[in-house]
Scaffold this active site. Sequence first.
Site, PDB file in Angstrom:
ATOM      1  N   GLU A  16     -10.925   8.538   3.788  1.00 32.18           N
ATOM      2  CA  GLU A  16      -9.777   8.271   2.927  1.00 32.18           C
ATOM      3  C   GLU A  16     -10.133   7.055   2.093  1.00 32.18           C
ATOM      4  O   GLU A  16     -10.689   6.084   2.604  1.00 32.18           O
ATOM      5  CB  GLU A  16      -8.531   7.989   3.763  1.00 32.18           C
ATOM      6  CG  GLU A  16      -7.306   7.634   2.948  1.00 32.18           C
ATOM      7  CD  GLU A  16      -6.070   7.373   3.805  1.00 32.18           C
ATOM      8  OE1 GLU A  16      -5.290   6.473   3.428  1.00 32.18           O
ATOM      9  OE2 GLU A  16      -5.888   8.048   4.839  1.00 32.18           O
ATOM     10  N   GLU A  24      -2.628  -0.092  -2.493  1.00 33.30           N
ATOM     11  CA  GLU A  24      -1.402   0.039  -1.722  1.00 33.30           C
ATOM     12  C   GLU A  24      -0.682  -1.304  -1.767  1.00 33.30           C
ATOM     13  O   GLU A  24      -1.324  -2.347  -1.879  1.00 33.30           O
ATOM     14  CB  GLU A  24      -1.677   0.369  -0.253  1.00 33.30           C
ATOM     15  CG  GLU A  24      -2.271   1.733  -0.007  1.00 33.30           C
ATOM     16  CD  GLU A  24      -2.497   1.979   1.468  1.00 33.30           C
ATOM     17  OE1 GLU A  24      -1.657   2.625   2.108  1.00 33.30           O
ATOM     18  OE2 GLU A  24      -3.527   1.495   1.974  1.00 33.30           O
TER      19      GLU A  24
END
Length: 185
Positions: free
Chosen positions: A65, A70
């Site tokens: 990933e 974020e």
Amino acid sequence: NINCYKGSDGKIYSGRVYAKAGTGWRYGYFEARIKLPKGKGTWPAFWMMPSNNNFTTNPWPGCGEIDIMEEVGVDANIVSSTIHCTKYNNNNTAIEHASKLVDTAESEYHVYGCEWTPEFISFMVDGVQILKYDNDGTKEGWPFNTEFYPILNLAWGGAWGGYKGVDETALPTTMKVDYLRVFQK
């Protein structure tokens, strides 16, 4: 606009957008110009997952990933970049994770980027590198040799977004995306 709101039924709704989930891209430069939402409980992200992955035979995090950006609203304006794989997964070491304070992340647009080559993955905020992850030649450390697809989403709560609780008075809120671009040689 990727919105998060409380519906008339009392449920919280949020959304995500996939780009070429069925085919994705292998290597390239990925960038998005984003203005992040405000509010305790928000968890906006610009990230990538492997295309057409069989999670039964190649489960997460071993499949890899790539988290380009974020942010969690309770820690306003602190953006993070992270990779996940079997060797590194949520250990928050300097090898796999970096954060940067961007004072205006929730009030102005900023460009979040990732250069991904067979040798490394480099993460940038407004063109400034905050993390470089090198290919160590192992499947455990480098599952990043197949096509991945970008995801833009605004989550509510969850393990990280709600780690200090949520404040529903922040709703409705919006993650604004000016563009997502992919460049390849």
